[in-house]
Design a protein around this motif. Structure first.
Motif, PDB file in Angstrom:
ATOM      1  N   THR A  32       0.831  -1.212   0.000  1.00 26.44           N
ATOM      2  CA  THR A  32       0.000   0.000   0.000  1.00 26.44           C
ATOM      3  C   THR A  32       0.861   1.256   0.000  1.00 26.44           C
ATOM      4  O   THR A  32       0.519   2.264  -0.632  1.00 26.44           O
ATOM      5  N   ARG A  33       2.004   1.182   0.676  1.00 27.43           N
ATOM      6  CA  ARG A  33       2.898   2.333   0.776  1.00 27.43           C
ATOM      7  C   ARG A  33       3.811   2.476  -0.438  1.00 27.43           C
ATOM      8  O   ARG A  33       4.674   3.343  -0.459  1.00 27.43           O
ATOM      9  N   GLY A  34       3.648   1.590  -1.417  1.00 22.63           N
ATOM     10  CA  GLY A  34       4.378   1.727  -2.672  1.00 22.63           C
ATOM     11  C   GLY A  34       5.735   1.070  -2.716  1.00 22.63           C
ATOM     12  O   GLY A  34       6.508   1.307  -3.656  1.00 22.63           O
ATOM     13  N   ALA A  35       6.061   0.220  -1.718  1.00 25.14           N
ATOM     14  CA  ALA A  35       7.370  -0.422  -1.704  1.00 25.14           C
ATOM     15  C   ALA A  35       7.548  -1.347  -2.900  1.00 25.14           C
ATOM     16  O   ALA A  35       6.585  -1.925  -3.425  1.00 25.14           O
ATOM     17  N   ASP A  36       8.779  -1.502  -3.341  1.00 24.48           N
ATOM     18  CA  ASP A  36       9.166  -2.462  -4.372  1.00 24.48           C
ATOM     19  C   ASP A  36       9.404  -3.780  -3.638  1.00 24.48           C
ATOM     20  O   ASP A  36      10.429  -3.965  -2.986  1.00 24.48           O
ATOM     21  N   LEU A  37       8.444  -4.701  -3.730  1.00 27.99           N
ATOM     22  CA  LEU A  37       8.412  -5.867  -2.850  1.00 27.99           C
ATOM     23  C   LEU A  37       8.864  -7.146  -3.532  1.00 27.99           C
ATOM     24  O   LEU A  37       8.373  -7.501  -4.603  1.00 27.99           O
ATOM     25  N   THR A  38       9.786  -7.872  -2.876  1.00 28.27           N
ATOM     26  CA  THR A  38      10.093  -9.245  -3.250  1.00 28.27           C
ATOM     27  C   THR A  38       9.690 -10.128  -2.082  1.00 28.27           C
ATOM     28  O   THR A  38      10.231  -9.986  -0.977  1.00 28.27           O
ATOM     29  N   LEU A  39       8.733 -11.006  -2.315  1.00 25.39           N
ATOM     30  CA  LEU A  39       8.177 -11.869  -1.276  1.00 25.39           C
ATOM     31  C   LEU A  39       8.757 -13.271  -1.435  1.00 25.39           C
ATOM     32  O   LEU A  39       8.645 -13.880  -2.497  1.00 25.39           O
ATOM     33  N   VAL A  40       9.382 -13.782  -0.397  1.00 23.94           N
ATOM     34  CA  VAL A  40       9.970 -15.120  -0.441  1.00 23.94           C
ATOM     35  C   VAL A  40       8.952 -16.107   0.113  1.00 23.94           C
ATOM     36  O   VAL A  40       8.531 -16.012   1.272  1.00 23.94           O
ATOM     37  N   VAL A  41       8.535 -17.048  -0.742  1.00 21.86           N
ATOM     38  CA  VAL A  41       7.502 -18.024  -0.378  1.00 21.86           C
ATOM     39  C   VAL A  41       7.990 -19.420  -0.767  1.00 21.86           C
ATOM     40  O   VAL A  41       8.917 -19.572  -1.564  1.00 21.86           O
TER      41      VAL A  41
ATOM     42  N   ARG B  84       1.904 -21.691  -5.987  1.00 24.64           N
ATOM     43  CA  ARG B  84       0.512 -21.301  -6.182  1.00 24.64           C
ATOM     44  C   ARG B  84       0.108 -20.204  -5.201  1.00 24.64           C
ATOM     45  O   ARG B  84      -0.541 -19.222  -5.586  1.00 24.64           O
ATOM     46  N   ARG B  85       0.504 -20.366  -3.940  1.00 21.65           N
ATOM     47  CA  ARG B  85       0.161 -19.354  -2.938  1.00 21.65           C
ATOM     48  C   ARG B  85       0.906 -18.047  -3.213  1.00 21.65           C
ATOM     49  O   ARG B  85       0.372 -16.956  -3.001  1.00 21.65           O
ATOM     50  N   GLY B  86       2.141 -18.158  -3.694  1.00 17.66           N
ATOM     51  CA  GLY B  86       2.900 -16.961  -4.030  1.00 17.66           C
ATOM     52  C   GLY B  86       2.252 -16.188  -5.159  1.00 17.66           C
ATOM     53  O   GLY B  86       2.124 -14.953  -5.091  1.00 17.66           O
ATOM     54  N   HIS B  87       1.841 -16.898  -6.203  1.00 21.22           N
ATOM     55  CA  HIS B  87       1.187 -16.242  -7.342  1.00 21.22           C
ATOM     56  C   HIS B  87      -0.124 -15.588  -6.903  1.00 21.22           C
ATOM     57  O   HIS B  87      -0.427 -14.450  -7.293  1.00 21.22           O
ATOM     58  N   ARG B  88      -0.876 -16.304  -6.068  1.00 23.66           N
ATOM     59  CA  ARG B  88      -2.156 -15.763  -5.601  1.00 23.66           C
ATOM     60  C   ARG B  88      -1.940 -14.505  -4.756  1.00 23.66           C
ATOM     61  O   ARG B  88      -2.681 -13.529  -4.872  1.00 23.66           O
ATOM     62  N   LEU B  89      -0.907 -14.522  -3.910  1.00 25.56           N
ATOM     63  CA  LEU B  89      -0.635 -13.371  -3.049  1.00 25.56           C
ATOM     64  C   LEU B  89      -0.233 -12.152  -3.870  1.00 25.56           C
ATOM     65  O   LEU B  89      -0.729 -11.045  -3.640  1.00 25.56           O
ATOM     66  N   VAL B  90       0.656 -12.334  -4.832  1.00 22.94           N
ATOM     67  CA  VAL B  90       1.095 -11.210  -5.661  1.00 22.94           C
ATOM     68  C   VAL B  90      -0.082 -10.627  -6.433  1.00 22.94           C
ATOM     69  O   VAL B  90      -0.247  -9.400  -6.517  1.00 22.94           O
ATOM     70  N   THR B  91      -0.921 -11.508  -6.986  1.00 16.84           N
ATOM     71  CA  THR B  91      -2.110 -11.046  -7.731  1.00 16.84           C
ATOM     72  C   THR B  91      -3.035 -10.248  -6.823  1.00 16.84           C
ATOM     73  O   THR B  91      -3.542  -9.182  -7.199  1.00 16.84           O
ATOM     74  N   GLU B  92      -3.241 -10.753  -5.618  1.00 11.72           N
ATOM     75  CA  GLU B  92      -4.120 -10.078  -4.642  1.00 11.72           C
ATOM     76  C   GLU B  92      -3.584  -8.704  -4.272  1.00 11.72           C
ATOM     77  O   GLU B  92      -4.314  -7.705  -4.270  1.00 11.72           O
ATOM     78  N   LEU B  93      -2.284  -8.623  -3.963  1.00 20.12           N
ATOM     79  CA  LEU B  93      -1.703  -7.357  -3.541  1.00 20.12           C
ATOM     80  C   LEU B  93      -1.719  -6.325  -4.655  1.00 20.12           C
ATOM     81  O   LEU B  93      -2.001  -5.142  -4.427  1.00 20.12           O
ATOM     82  N   LYS B  94      -1.422  -6.752  -5.876  1.00 23.06           N
ATOM     83  CA  LYS B  94      -1.455  -5.818  -7.012  1.00 23.06           C
ATOM     84  C   LYS B  94      -2.871  -5.288  -7.234  1.00 23.06           C
ATOM     85  O   LYS B  94      -3.068  -4.096  -7.484  1.00 23.06           O
ATOM     86  N   ARG B  95      -3.856  -6.170  -7.135  1.00 20.85           N
ATOM     87  CA  ARG B  95      -5.247  -5.762  -7.357  1.00 20.85           C
ATOM     88  C   ARG B  95      -5.714  -4.800  -6.272  1.00 20.85           C
ATOM     89  O   ARG B  95      -6.348  -3.779  -6.557  1.00 20.85           O
ATOM     90  N   GLU B  96      -5.408  -5.105  -5.024  1.00 20.23           N
ATOM     91  CA  GLU B  96      -5.931  -4.310  -3.920  1.00 20.23           C
ATOM     92  C   GLU B  96      -5.214  -2.973  -3.749  1.00 20.23           C
ATOM     93  O   GLU B  96      -5.827  -1.983  -3.334  1.00 20.23           O
ATOM     94  N   THR B  97      -3.923  -2.949  -4.053  1.00 24.07           N
ATOM     95  CA  THR B  97      -3.153  -1.737  -3.776  1.00 24.07           C
ATOM     96  C   THR B  97      -2.819  -0.926  -5.022  1.00 24.07           C
ATOM     97  O   THR B  97      -2.443   0.248  -4.898  1.00 24.07           O
TER      98      THR B  97
END
Length: 471
Positions: free
Chosen positions: A210-219, A223-236
């Motif tokens: 939400t704060r605009g950080a350039d995020l790399t998420l280690v998972v 499948r859960r990683g792809h879902r999380l990235v999709t969710e965060l991009k859509r919501e924020t």
């Protein structure tokens, strides 16, 4: 109609100021009356984005539904608000100034029903609230806050229960009153966060996105990683989010992850070592390490050491280690850390030992890397109701459920350590609810210098032996 006008001039760039003010969820940080604010519309902030702001007024709390009706970045934003008592139109102009940015804030109120004459006669009270709000905005944007300390010495026996009460939901609510705004921009800041798909990590990922950080998420689950990235991009509306796959209990995966980061050459501004789990019964990784030791201690040690060139490259960077209040029950015992089979394994005791060791490692890194511009701190989230607690400690959760924090409340200090300006000047400390706290609650858990040196030798030897194993 009642019209209020206020102006403030702050030493911040117009782009930073516009980004902070146009996200109306920040009103809860600086508005004198706002008690909470949430964004209701997914995606980037634009015309049509709606916010719900709850304000405390002399007549009680009132919910205001705001909608952006005009937006010209970085010069102007207009919002229209509706509540049961009034409608309001906020028009905010931003101008470049010698100091940085001048903000002209106009609010036009139209009061409804039988209360309209009362509010019309209370213009002085409204003006006072308007001035306090804009002064709060000035303070947020000037951002000269200091770090609070609840004490970093060992509390006496009479203080143990009050200290433990701070771990609860009510402890967080009490601490909330002392929280300062976080107006520092995270745009362009590369944050690496482990353990992002659930609990504290998920909550921190959402806030940082939400704060605009350039995020790399280690998972560890694609499948859960792809879902999380999709969710965060859509919501924020933040498109600078990706995931990296790694099972952090396997040193070969950690090494491969480090190599991918190094090959990219991309600086790391913030590394958050959050991944963790409490294992019952005892288990062993395919590489021969006990699971708790591998995931909770050897993995963050190896990852942080391996990524240190990219942290140094960033110029001013931060490492945040997520520990646990459970560590207060444990003294550093290096011989017990690998948890070799001895017939008396306890998952919660192993968890506490590894987290105690990670706290000691935090202090050692802070001392070693201070001159290289890397700030290293630890936080513990209090008692939070996360999927990990639900699965690993069902009995504890059953007893404490009414007083457990939400994941968002538990993760707040992670985000604060990553974002706030003031946290870049303090290193080697433990935080709870944005305050420095003691690393020990009883004197008997203190370790000596010899045991600390022994810890570093153990980790160095384990790292070299697993490197040879994976070569």
């Amino acid at each position: 109609m009642t019209t209020l006008n206020e102006s403030v001039d702050v030493a911040r760039s117009i782009d930073e100021v516009f980004a902070y003010v146009s996200d109306f969820t920040t009103t809860a940080e600086w508005d004198a009356t706002a008690t909470s604010a949430v964004k209701l519309t997914a995606g980037k902030i634009r015309v049509g984005t709606e916010f719900k702001v709850v304000c405390a007024l002399p007549v009680g709390s009132v919910s205001i539904l705001y909608r952006i009706t005009e937006l010209r970045a970085p010069d102007f934003i207009r919002l229209e608000g509706r509540s049961a008592l009034f409608t309001v139109t906020d028009s905010i102009h931003f101008y470049r100034s010698k100091r940085g940015t001048r903000i002209d804030y106009e609010a036009k109120f139209e009061f409804k029903g039988i209360l309209a004459p009362v509010f019309s006669l209370s213009r002085k009270g409204l003006e006072s609230m308007g001035w306090e709000s804009v002064d709060g905005l000035r303070a947020a944007l000037e951002d000269t806050f200091a770090i609070g300390a609840a004490g970093d010495g060992i509390p006496g026996p009479a203080r143990l229960l009050p200290e433990l009460s701070r771990f609860t939901r009510w402890g967080y609510i009490r601490g909330l009153k002392r929280f300062n705004p976080m107006s520092k921009s995270m745009l362009g800041k590369h944050v690496v966060l482990t353990g992002a798909t659930a609990g504290l990590g998920h909550a921190a990922a959402h806030d940082l996105a939400t704060r605009g950080a350039d995020l790399t998420l280690v998972v560890r689950d694609k499948r859960r990683g792809h879902r999380l990235v999709t969710e965060l991009k859509r919501e924020t509306g933040n498109d600078e989010i990706r995931y990296e796959l790694a099972d952090l209990s396997l040193m070969s995966d950690v090494d491969a992850l480090i190599e991918r980061f190094l090959q990219s050459g991309k600086s790391i501004d913030v590394l958050i070592n959050n991944a963790g789990a409490l294992f019952n019964p005892r288990g062993q990784t395919a590489e021969g390490f006990e699971q708790s030791y591998a995931l909770l201690l050897l993995s963050p040690y190896r990852l942080t050491e391996g990524l240190s060139p990219l942290l140094i490259q960033a110029g001013e960077s931060r490492v945040i280690n997520v520990v646990s209040g459970g560590m207060y029950t444990s003294k550093l015992d290096v011989d017990a850390l690998p948890n070799d089979e001895n017939g008396s394994y306890s998952g919660s005791a192993a968890y506490a030992r590894e987290k105690r060791a990670l706290m000691v490692l935090t202090e050692e890194w802070a001392s070693r890397w201070k001159k290289q511009g890397i700030v290293v701190n630890a936080m513990h989230p209090g008692w939070a109701d996360t999927p990990g607690v639900r699965s690993a400690l069902p009995g504890f959760r059953k007893i404490t459920r009414p007083i457990l924090r939400t994941a968002q409340q538990g993760a707040d200090t992670i985000v604060w350590l990553a974002v706030a300006r003031e946290t870049g000047s303090v290193t080697g400390k433990l935080f709870l609810d944005r305050e420095v706290v003691s690393t020990h609650l009883v004197a008997g858990t203190r370790e000596d210098a010899a045991e600390r040196a022994k810890l570093l030798r153990l980790l160095d030897e384990a790292a070299h032996s697993s490197a040879a194993l994976s070569a």
